[in-house]
Design a protein around this motif. Structure first.
Motif, PDB file in Angstrom:
ATOM      1  N   PRO A 163      -8.133  11.989   4.263  1.00  0.00           N
ATOM      2  CA  PRO A 163      -8.976  12.742   5.186  1.00  0.00           C
ATOM      3  C   PRO A 163      -8.763  14.258   5.027  1.00  0.00           C
ATOM      4  CG  PRO A 163      -7.923  10.926   6.330  1.00  0.00           C
ATOM      5  CD  PRO A 163      -7.293  11.025   4.970  1.00  0.00           C
ATOM      6  N   TYR A 164      -9.846  14.971   4.957  1.00  0.00           N
ATOM      7  CA  TYR A 164      -9.835  16.419   4.748  1.00  0.00           C
ATOM      8  C   TYR A 164      -8.957  17.119   5.788  1.00  0.00           C
ATOM      9  CZ  TYR A 164     -11.761  21.123   4.151  1.00  0.00           C
ATOM     10  OH  TYR A 164     -11.907  22.467   3.936  1.00  0.00           O
ATOM     11  N   ASP A 165      -9.110  16.756   7.050  1.00  0.00           N
ATOM     12  CA  ASP A 165      -8.364  17.415   8.124  1.00  0.00           C
ATOM     13  C   ASP A 165      -6.852  17.239   7.969  1.00  0.00           C
ATOM     14  OD1 ASP A 165     -10.726  18.258   9.225  1.00  0.00           O
ATOM     15  OD2 ASP A 165     -10.859  16.577  10.642  1.00  0.00           O
ATOM     16  N   GLN A 200      -4.236  20.267   7.643  1.00  0.00           N
ATOM     17  CA  GLN A 200      -3.591  20.425   8.944  1.00  0.00           C
ATOM     18  C   GLN A 200      -2.290  21.216   8.812  1.00  0.00           C
ATOM     19  OE1 GLN A 200      -2.561  16.737  10.792  1.00  0.00           O
ATOM     20  NE2 GLN A 200      -2.095  17.682  12.751  1.00  0.00           N
ATOM     21  N   SER A 201      -1.442  20.857   7.870  1.00  0.00           N
ATOM     22  CA  SER A 201      -0.171  21.576   7.714  1.00  0.00           C
ATOM     23  C   SER A 201      -0.413  22.999   7.219  1.00  0.00           C
ATOM     24  CB  SER A 201       0.756  20.828   6.770  1.00  0.00           C
ATOM     25  OG  SER A 201       0.180  20.716   5.493  1.00  0.00           O
ATOM     26  N   LEU A 202      -1.456  23.195   6.412  1.00  0.00           N
ATOM     27  CA  LEU A 202      -1.791  24.539   5.949  1.00  0.00           C
ATOM     28  C   LEU A 202      -2.207  25.416   7.121  1.00  0.00           C
ATOM     29  CD1 LEU A 202      -2.249  26.507   3.603  1.00  0.00           C
ATOM     30  CD2 LEU A 202      -4.571  25.613   3.445  1.00  0.00           C
ATOM     31  N   HIS A 203      -3.072  24.890   7.995  1.00  0.00           N
ATOM     32  CA  HIS A 203      -3.512  25.651   9.160  1.00  0.00           C
ATOM     33  C   HIS A 203      -2.324  25.946  10.083  1.00  0.00           C
ATOM     34  CE1 HIS A 203      -7.656  25.425   8.028  1.00  0.00           C
ATOM     35  NE2 HIS A 203      -7.681  24.108   8.076  1.00  0.00           N
ATOM     36  N   SER A 204      -1.459  24.974  10.244  1.00  0.00           N
ATOM     37  CA  SER A 204      -0.266  25.174  11.065  1.00  0.00           C
ATOM     38  C   SER A 204       0.614  26.270  10.472  1.00  0.00           C
ATOM     39  CB  SER A 204       0.513  23.860  11.159  1.00  0.00           C
ATOM     40  OG  SER A 204       1.731  24.052  11.811  1.00  0.00           O
ATOM     41  N   THR A 205       0.777  26.249   9.177  1.00  0.00           N
ATOM     42  CA  THR A 205       1.584  27.269   8.501  1.00  0.00           C
ATOM     43  C   THR A 205       0.952  28.647   8.631  1.00  0.00           C
ATOM     44  OG1 THR A 205       2.366  25.610   6.933  1.00  0.00           O
ATOM     45  CG2 THR A 205       2.610  27.915   6.287  1.00  0.00           C
ATOM     46  N   ILE A 206      -0.355  28.722   8.516  1.00  0.00           N
ATOM     47  CA  ILE A 206      -1.052  30.009   8.664  1.00  0.00           C
ATOM     48  C   ILE A 206      -0.795  30.581  10.053  1.00  0.00           C
ATOM     49  CG2 ILE A 206      -3.342  31.064   8.886  1.00  0.00           C
ATOM     50  CD1 ILE A 206      -4.215  29.271   6.533  1.00  0.00           C
ATOM     51  N   TRP A 207      -0.908  29.742  11.079  1.00  0.00           N
ATOM     52  CA  TRP A 207      -0.662  30.226  12.447  1.00  0.00           C
ATOM     53  C   TRP A 207       0.778  30.676  12.620  1.00  0.00           C
ATOM     54  CZ3 TRP A 207      -4.053  32.119  15.455  1.00  0.00           C
ATOM     55  CH2 TRP A 207      -5.363  31.668  15.406  1.00  0.00           C
ATOM     56  N   LYS A 208       1.712  29.950  12.028  1.00  0.00           N
ATOM     57  CA  LYS A 208       3.124  30.352  12.119  1.00  0.00           C
ATOM     58  C   LYS A 208       3.347  31.701  11.432  1.00  0.00           C
ATOM     59  CE  LYS A 208       5.024  25.704  12.466  1.00  0.00           C
ATOM     60  NZ  LYS A 208       5.728  24.621  11.764  1.00  0.00           N
ATOM     61  N   ILE A 209       2.743  31.869  10.271  1.00  0.00           N
ATOM     62  CA  ILE A 209       2.877  33.138   9.542  1.00  0.00           C
ATOM     63  C   ILE A 209       2.277  34.283  10.357  1.00  0.00           C
ATOM     64  CG2 ILE A 209       2.042  34.424   7.525  1.00  0.00           C
ATOM     65  CD1 ILE A 209       2.386  31.817   5.913  1.00  0.00           C
ATOM     66  N   THR A 268       0.840  -1.196   0.000  1.00  0.00           N
ATOM     67  CA  THR A 268       0.000   0.000   0.000  1.00  0.00           C
ATOM     68  C   THR A 268       0.873   1.243   0.000  1.00  0.00           C
ATOM     69  OG1 THR A 268      -0.105   0.103   2.403  1.00  0.00           O
ATOM     70  CG2 THR A 268      -1.866  -1.121   1.267  1.00  0.00           C
ATOM     71  N   PHE A 269       0.321   2.273  -0.513  1.00  0.00           N
ATOM     72  CA  PHE A 269       0.987   3.564  -0.590  1.00  0.00           C
ATOM     73  C   PHE A 269       0.236   4.514   0.332  1.00  0.00           C
ATOM     74  CE2 PHE A 269       1.786   7.682  -2.589  1.00  0.00           C
ATOM     75  CZ  PHE A 269       3.167   7.649  -2.646  1.00  0.00           C
ATOM     76  N   GLN A 270       0.914   5.023   1.378  1.00  0.00           N
ATOM     77  CA  GLN A 270       0.249   5.852   2.389  1.00  0.00           C
ATOM     78  C   GLN A 270       0.463   7.330   2.100  1.00  0.00           C
ATOM     79  OE1 GLN A 270       0.788   4.472   6.347  1.00  0.00           O
ATOM     80  NE2 GLN A 270       0.149   6.397   7.269  1.00  0.00           N
ATOM     81  N   LEU A 271      -0.576   8.136   2.351  1.00  0.00           N
ATOM     82  CA  LEU A 271      -0.527   9.590   2.216  1.00  0.00           C
ATOM     83  C   LEU A 271      -0.764  10.206   3.589  1.00  0.00           C
ATOM     84  CD1 LEU A 271      -2.854   9.933  -0.899  1.00  0.00           C
ATOM     85  CD2 LEU A 271      -0.365   9.981  -0.892  1.00  0.00           C
ATOM     86  N   GLU A 272       0.130  11.090   3.997  1.00  0.00           N
ATOM     87  CA  GLU A 272       0.058  11.716   5.324  1.00  0.00           C
ATOM     88  C   GLU A 272      -0.024  10.618   6.385  1.00  0.00           C
ATOM     89  OE1 GLU A 272       0.415  14.988   6.187  1.00  0.00           O
ATOM     90  OE2 GLU A 272       0.746  15.499   4.106  1.00  0.00           O
ATOM     91  N   GLU A 273      -0.989  10.739   7.340  1.00  0.00           N
ATOM     92  CA  GLU A 273      -1.068   9.758   8.428  1.00  0.00           C
ATOM     93  C   GLU A 273      -1.965   8.571   8.095  1.00  0.00           C
ATOM     94  OE1 GLU A 273      -1.946  11.582  12.219  1.00  0.00           O
ATOM     95  OE2 GLU A 273      -0.731  13.326  11.682  1.00  0.00           O
ATOM     96  N   THR A 274      -3.165   8.853   7.576  1.00  0.00           N
ATOM     97  CA  THR A 274      -4.114   7.758   7.347  1.00  0.00           C
ATOM     98  C   THR A 274      -4.616   7.663   5.907  1.00  0.00           C
ATOM     99  OG1 THR A 274      -5.999   9.137   8.019  1.00  0.00           O
ATOM    100  CG2 THR A 274      -4.915   7.835   9.744  1.00  0.00           C
ATOM    101  N   GLY A 275      -4.173   8.551   5.043  1.00  0.00           N
ATOM    102  CA  GLY A 275      -4.596   8.505   3.644  1.00  0.00           C
ATOM    103  C   GLY A 275      -3.875   7.383   2.909  1.00  0.00           C
ATOM    104  N   PHE A 276      -4.492   6.912   1.827  1.00  0.00           N
ATOM    105  CA  PHE A 276      -3.883   5.822   1.064  1.00  0.00           C
ATOM    106  C   PHE A 276      -4.359   5.865  -0.381  1.00  0.00           C
ATOM    107  CE2 PHE A 276      -7.700   4.346   3.158  1.00  0.00           C
ATOM    108  CZ  PHE A 276      -8.392   3.671   2.166  1.00  0.00           C
ATOM    109  N   VAL A 277      -3.726   5.037  -1.213  1.00  0.00           N
ATOM    110  CA  VAL A 277      -4.028   4.957  -2.639  1.00  0.00           C
ATOM    111  C   VAL A 277      -4.425   3.519  -2.961  1.00  0.00           C
ATOM    112  CG1 VAL A 277      -3.007   5.161  -4.942  1.00  0.00           C
ATOM    113  CG2 VAL A 277      -2.401   6.800  -3.174  1.00  0.00           C
ATOM    114  N   TYR A 278      -5.388   3.352  -3.888  1.00  0.00           N
ATOM    115  CA  TYR A 278      -5.784   2.025  -4.343  1.00  0.00           C
ATOM    116  C   TYR A 278      -6.210   2.102  -5.798  1.00  0.00           C
ATOM    117  CZ  TYR A 278     -10.417   3.803  -3.020  1.00  0.00           C
ATOM    118  OH  TYR A 278     -11.548   4.553  -2.886  1.00  0.00           O
ATOM    119  N   LEU A 279      -6.456   0.950  -6.404  1.00  0.00           N
ATOM    120  CA  LEU A 279      -6.809   0.878  -7.825  1.00  0.00           C
ATOM    121  C   LEU A 279      -8.227   0.336  -8.003  1.00  0.00           C
ATOM    122  CD1 LEU A 279      -3.496  -0.626  -9.263  1.00  0.00           C
ATOM    123  CD2 LEU A 279      -4.274   1.735  -9.415  1.00  0.00           C
ATOM    124  N   ILE A 280      -8.934   0.910  -9.006  1.00  0.00           N
ATOM    125  CA  ILE A 280     -10.281   0.430  -9.372  1.00  0.00           C
ATOM    126  C   ILE A 280     -10.332   0.260 -10.881  1.00  0.00           C
ATOM    127  CG2 ILE A 280     -11.424   1.513  -7.392  1.00  0.00           C
ATOM    128  CD1 ILE A 280     -12.362   3.748  -9.290  1.00  0.00           C
TER     129      ILE A 280
END
Length: 185
Positions: A81-83, A87-96, A1-13
């Motif tokens: 997952p949307y969050d 998540q990194s975008l929101h974190s970056t906004i707060w840092k900025i 499996t190919f994982q994206l971020e923490e819980t995202g993943f890729v599959y084939l249909i």
């Protein structure tokens, strides 16, 4: 499996929407509409470079994106997952925002300091000219010539001018005393 971020993943249909390869074996062979309980997934089966939908899955907002693989006539689907995506975008906004606030505070302190160093000598000049304008006209008062170059030059010019006035008034006073002495004799 190919994982994206923490819980995202890729599959084939396949082109009918049936899952061919998935990280959870129980989903292999199932249709996308059965897994996500929506008919909206048919938009993912367009044979284009990128398709995108948003679904609610097990109480969470999920973003699904698909891309057609012409050589296999299958689709690769990314489940994210949307969050987690934002998540990194929101974190970056707060840092900025934090850094911007810090920069504004530091710039304000620097501006206050610079303004103070400019205004103090100007206030000294204004006070000296005010004293000259009053009746006492103390010509022995001199301004300090240290500090910023422009203010120091003005103070030096003022001091030279006052020195000349003092010399002129001393000459007039001496001449007046000599005339009085001559007139009295």
């Amino acid at each position: 499996t190919f994982q994206l971020e923490e819980t995202g993943f890729v599959y084939l249909i396949d082109t009918k929407g049936a899952v061919q390869i998935h990280q959870e074996d129980q989903n292999i062979g199932k249709s996308l509409s059965a897994i996500y309980n929506t008919s909206n997934v048919s938009r993912l089966l367009k044979k284009s470079r990128f398709n995108f939908i948003e679904v609610d899955f097990e109480g969470k907002k999920i973003l699904l994106a698909s891309s057609h693989i012409p050589s296999m006539d299958w689709f690769v689907v990314a489940n994210m997952p949307y969050d987690e995506i934002f998540q990194s975008l929101h974190s970056t906004i707060w840092k900025i925002l934090l850094w911007s606030f810090l920069i504004v505070v530091l710039a304000s302190i620097a501006a206050w300091y610079v303004a103070g160093t400019v205004i103090k000598p100007i206030n000294q000049l204004a006070e000296a000219f005010s004293k000259l304008g009053e009746g006492s006209a103390d010509l022995s008062h001199r301004l300090p010539t240290d500090g910023q170059k422009e203010i120091a030059e003005v103070a030096d010019g003022y001091n030279h001018f006052i020195k000349k006035l003092e010399d002129l008034f001393n000459n007039i006073s001496q001449s007046s005393n000599k005339l009085r002495a001559v007139a009295e004799t």
